[in-house]
Design a protein around this motif. Structure first.
Motif, PDB file in Angstrom:
ATOM      1  N   GLU A 193       0.813  -1.229   0.000  1.00 16.22           N
ATOM      2  CA  GLU A 193       0.000   0.000   0.000  1.00 16.22           C
ATOM      3  C   GLU A 193       0.839   1.269   0.000  1.00 16.22           C
ATOM      4  O   GLU A 193       0.298   2.356  -0.060  1.00 16.22           O
ATOM      5  N   ARG A 194       2.162   1.151   0.097  1.00 21.30           N
ATOM      6  CA  ARG A 194       2.948   2.385   0.117  1.00 21.30           C
ATOM      7  C   ARG A 194       2.625   3.196  -1.147  1.00 21.30           C
ATOM      8  O   ARG A 194       2.759   2.698  -2.270  1.00 21.30           O
ATOM      9  N   PRO A 195       2.171   4.451  -0.958  1.00 19.84           N
ATOM     10  CA  PRO A 195       1.772   5.226  -2.133  1.00 19.84           C
ATOM     11  C   PRO A 195       2.982   5.626  -2.970  1.00 19.84           C
ATOM     12  O   PRO A 195       4.126   5.508  -2.517  1.00 19.84           O
ATOM     13  N   PRO A 196       2.751   6.090  -4.210  1.00 28.38           N
ATOM     14  CA  PRO A 196       3.885   6.461  -5.068  1.00 28.38           C
ATOM     15  C   PRO A 196       4.667   7.631  -4.471  1.00 28.38           C
ATOM     16  O   PRO A 196       4.131   8.422  -3.704  1.00 28.38           O
ATOM     17  N   THR A 197       5.933   7.724  -4.852  1.00 24.28           N
ATOM     18  CA  THR A 197       6.771   8.805  -4.337  1.00 24.28           C
ATOM     19  C   THR A 197       6.490  10.100  -5.093  1.00 24.28           C
ATOM     20  O   THR A 197       6.111  10.076  -6.265  1.00 24.28           O
ATOM     21  N   PHE A 198       6.734  11.218  -4.404  1.00 27.52           N
ATOM     22  CA  PHE A 198       6.568  12.516  -5.061  1.00 27.52           C
ATOM     23  C   PHE A 198       7.512  12.609  -6.267  1.00 27.52           C
ATOM     24  O   PHE A 198       7.200  13.194  -7.294  1.00 27.52           O
ATOM     25  N   GLY A 199       8.712  12.014  -6.113  1.00 29.99           N
ATOM     26  CA  GLY A 199       9.712  12.078  -7.172  1.00 29.99           C
ATOM     27  C   GLY A 199       9.244  11.366  -8.430  1.00 29.99           C
ATOM     28  O   GLY A 199       9.444  11.850  -9.543  1.00 29.99           O
ATOM     29  N   ARG A 200       8.626  10.198  -8.244  1.00 35.36           N
ATOM     30  CA  ARG A 200       8.188   9.446  -9.424  1.00 35.36           C
ATOM     31  C   ARG A 200       7.175  10.258 -10.236  1.00 35.36           C
ATOM     32  O   ARG A 200       7.288  10.380 -11.455  1.00 35.36           O
ATOM     33  N   ASN A 201       6.166  10.816  -9.548  1.00 35.83           N
ATOM     34  CA  ASN A 201       5.154  11.590 -10.279  1.00 35.83           C
ATOM     35  C   ASN A 201       5.771  12.825 -10.939  1.00 35.83           C
ATOM     36  O   ASN A 201       5.370  13.229 -12.031  1.00 35.83           O
ATOM     37  N   SER A 202       6.767  13.416 -10.277  1.00 39.63           N
ATOM     38  CA  SER A 202       7.414  14.594 -10.863  1.00 39.63           C
ATOM     39  C   SER A 202       8.198  14.214 -12.118  1.00 39.63           C
ATOM     40  O   SER A 202       8.142  14.914 -13.137  1.00 39.63           O
ATOM     41  N   LEU A 203       8.936  13.091 -12.047  1.00 39.05           N
ATOM     42  CA  LEU A 203       9.707  12.672 -13.224  1.00 39.05           C
ATOM     43  C   LEU A 203       8.780  12.268 -14.369  1.00 39.05           C
ATOM     44  O   LEU A 203       9.094  12.497 -15.541  1.00 39.05           O
ATOM     45  N   HIS A 204       7.625  11.690 -14.025  1.00 34.13           N
ATOM     46  CA  HIS A 204       6.652  11.387 -15.089  1.00 34.13           C
ATOM     47  C   HIS A 204       6.152  12.682 -15.741  1.00 34.13           C
ATOM     48  O   HIS A 204       5.919  12.728 -16.958  1.00 34.13           O
ATOM     49  N   ALA A 205       6.006  13.725 -14.938  1.00 31.06           N
ATOM     50  CA  ALA A 205       5.590  15.024 -15.507  1.00 31.06           C
ATOM     51  C   ALA A 205       6.706  15.614 -16.367  1.00 31.06           C
ATOM     52  O   ALA A 205       6.439  16.198 -17.422  1.00 31.06           O
ATOM     53  N   VAL A 206       7.969  15.451 -15.931  1.00 33.54           N
ATOM     54  CA  VAL A 206       9.104  15.922 -16.750  1.00 33.54           C
ATOM     55  C   VAL A 206       9.095  15.202 -18.096  1.00 33.54           C
ATOM     56  O   VAL A 206       9.261  15.823 -19.158  1.00 33.54           O
ATOM     57  N   ALA A 207       8.878  13.886 -18.053  1.00 35.45           N
ATOM     58  CA  ALA A 207       8.831  13.117 -19.299  1.00 35.45           C
ATOM     59  C   ALA A 207       7.715  13.638 -20.203  1.00 35.45           C
ATOM     60  O   ALA A 207       7.926  13.870 -21.396  1.00 35.45           O
ATOM     61  N   ALA A 208       6.537  13.849 -19.617  1.00 35.62           N
ATOM     62  CA  ALA A 208       5.397  14.327 -20.419  1.00 35.62           C
ATOM     63  C   ALA A 208       5.691  15.710 -20.996  1.00 35.62           C
ATOM     64  O   ALA A 208       5.375  15.994 -22.152  1.00 35.62           O
ATOM     65  N   ALA A 209       6.323  16.557 -20.188  1.00 35.24           N
ATOM     66  CA  ALA A 209       6.619  17.923 -20.647  1.00 35.24           C
ATOM     67  C   ALA A 209       7.697  17.920 -21.726  1.00 35.24           C
ATOM     68  O   ALA A 209       7.873  18.928 -22.421  1.00 35.24           O
ATOM     69  N   SER A 210       8.434  16.809 -21.858  1.00 31.35           N
ATOM     70  CA  SER A 210       9.544  16.735 -22.814  1.00 31.35           C
ATOM     71  C   SER A 210       9.246  15.777 -23.951  1.00 31.35           C
ATOM     72  O   SER A 210      10.151  15.443 -24.729  1.00 31.35           O
ATOM     73  N   GLY A 211       8.007  15.305 -24.046  1.00 29.77           N
ATOM     74  CA  GLY A 211       7.631  14.400 -25.133  1.00 29.77           C
ATOM     75  C   GLY A 211       8.307  13.043 -25.052  1.00 29.77           C
ATOM     76  O   GLY A 211       8.520  12.386 -26.071  1.00 29.77           O
ATOM     77  N   LEU A 212       8.668  12.609 -23.827  1.00 28.91           N
ATOM     78  CA  LEU A 212       9.340  11.320 -23.654  1.00 28.91           C
ATOM     79  C   LEU A 212       8.341  10.271 -23.165  1.00 28.91           C
ATOM     80  O   LEU A 212       7.392  10.596 -22.440  1.00 28.91           O
ATOM     81  N   THR A 213       8.593   9.023 -23.529  1.00 25.87           N
ATOM     82  CA  THR A 213       7.703   7.926 -23.165  1.00 25.87           C
ATOM     83  C   THR A 213       8.300   7.154 -21.996  1.00 25.87           C
ATOM     84  O   THR A 213       9.410   6.614 -22.114  1.00 25.87           O
ATOM     85  N   VAL A 214       7.588   7.101 -20.877  1.00 27.30           N
ATOM     86  CA  VAL A 214       8.089   6.391 -19.698  1.00 27.30           C
ATOM     87  C   VAL A 214       8.108   4.895 -19.969  1.00 27.30           C
ATOM     88  O   VAL A 214       7.124   4.320 -20.428  1.00 27.30           O
ATOM     89  N   GLU A 215       9.290   4.283 -19.705  1.00 26.27           N
ATOM     90  CA  GLU A 215       9.414   2.835 -19.909  1.00 26.27           C
ATOM     91  C   GLU A 215       9.328   2.099 -18.591  1.00 26.27           C
ATOM     92  O   GLU A 215       8.557   1.173 -18.430  1.00 26.27           O
TER      93      GLU A 215
END
Ligand SMILES: NC(=O)c1ccc[n+]([C@@H]2O[C@H](COP(=O)([O-])OP(=O)(O)OC[C@H]3O[C@@H](n4cnc5c(N)ncnc54)[C@H](OP(=O)(O)O)[C@@H]3O)[C@@H](O)[C@H]2O)c1
Length: 340
Positions: A193-215
């Protein structure tokens, strides 16, 4: 354009600062929702002045929304999808746009895809927008994406950031497991149940803002322990030596296009002399970096959210992340002067 009307959903440490900043941008606060402060006024709870000081905190969000019909709800109650989903849906179903500080919702398409899709659908059905902003928006997404936009080739982008639990309220201190024994922390970390980290969601936003596809996304977490008895103002308690005062997450996100994104984020109770930090190093052609020498994270959190308000009110309906909004910009005037 008329002044936007706002309901504050959560009036703790962040909600109180944001409410003051909104008033200074000519918003009208028409309602407030919380739990333990129900019955008190925003004058008492958030030190507001003028008409807003007479707004009484209430418990029943649906009733407040039906009565006040706000243009916008500012939600500062919790960090994770599991805690904000139903409150957000309630607001959207009442025809209110919502901007929150819920860290997971900065970009939750990978960590909670079904709930995110449901929020997106309900927002569209009701012709309103849901966005999460806050400190990460400016310092872990926009600045980083802009730095990346000046590189020809990127092998890795690596950030290191820290913030003080005591600049925020009890909600965040509890998220950071302050006061846990080593055994309690290990048990929490080991649960599914440990929720996602703030860092993970932020890096996913960086990827989205840069047109990158999260693998692929991974996280390593290390607790930070008090080396002596430490006062925690957020929880109004003393943390005995040997107990947890926060933790460090190291998030790594690989992308299909190649750039590897890394963020080492520490949120803990500070000792005297410690200060917030934000530094990023980009390896590629060319190598690049950026670093902030002065960083009052609690104030940048609130100011960033307020500067996003006109963009959220102007946005297309749906769940719109900060990667899909216009460039973050200073609001030079009242909110109403920035509305389409
Ligand atoms: N994205 C960012 O940059 C960023 C930065 C800072 C904080 N945050 C997040 O924002 C949230 C708020 O932070 P904070 O420092 O303001 O916390 P806080 O001081 O603990 O305030 C939380 C507020 O929300 C209310 N609340 C909590 N759950 C509620 C519920 N289910 N229904 C109604 N009201 C509820 C609390 O009411 P009672 O006090 O009456 O219980 C209180 O008014 C935290 O989750 C934090 O992680 C995000």
């Amino acid at each position: 354009m008329k002044k936007p009307t706002v309901v504050m959903f959560g009036v703790g440490a962040m909600g109180s600062i944001i409410a003051r900043m909104l008033l200074e941008r000519d918003a009208e606060i028409v309602g407030a929702v919380a739990r333990s402060t129900v019955g008190k006024t925003l004058g008492e709870v958030s030190s507001l002045e003028g008409d807003a000081a007479r707004v009484v905190v209430e418990a029943d969000a649906a009733e407040v929304l039906a009565r006040t019909k706000p243009d916008l709800v500012v939600m500062t109650i919790a960090s994770y999808m599991e805690d904000v989903k139903e409150p957000v849906l309630t607001c959207l179903r009442h025809g209110a746009n919502v901007i929150s500080l819920a860290e997971e919702n900065l970009y939750s398409w990978h960590t909670s895809p079904e709930d995110t899709a449901e929020i997106d659908r309900v927002a569209r059905e009701n012709g309103v927008t849901y966005t999460c902003s806050g400190h990460q928006d400016g310092y872990w997404v926009q600045l980083v994406a802009t730095l990346m936009g000046t590189a020809h080739r990127i092998d890795e982008v690596r950030g290191k950031a820290s913030w003080n639990v005591d600049d925020f309220g009890p909600e965040l201190a509890r998220d950071q497991q302050v006061g846990d024994t080593a055994e309690e922390f290990a048990a929490w970390l080991g649960t599914a149940e440990r929720p996602p980290t703030f860092g993970r969601n932020s890096l996913h936003a960086v990827a989205a803002a840069s047109g990158l596809t999260v693998e692929h996304s991974t996280t390593e977490t290390e607790p930070v322990f008090a080396t002596e008895d430490m006062r925690c103002a957020a929880l109004d308690t003393t943390v005995p030596a040997g107990r947890v005062i926060g933790f460090t997450d190291i998030d790594v996100v690989t992308t299909k296009e190649g750039p590897r994104l890394v963020l080492e984020m520490t949120g803990k109770v500070y000792s005297p002399g410690e200060a917030d930090s934000n530094a990023w190093v980009l390896k590629g052609e060319p190598d690049l970096d950026l670093e902030n020498q002065v960083l009052p994270t609690h104030l940048t959190t609130c100011a960033t959210l307020v500067n996003r308000v006109p963009q959220v009110l102007n946005a297309e309906p749906g769940y719109v992340t900060v990667a899909g909004l216009p460039r973050l910009q200073y609001m030079g005037g009242p909110i109403s002067s920035h509305l389409a």
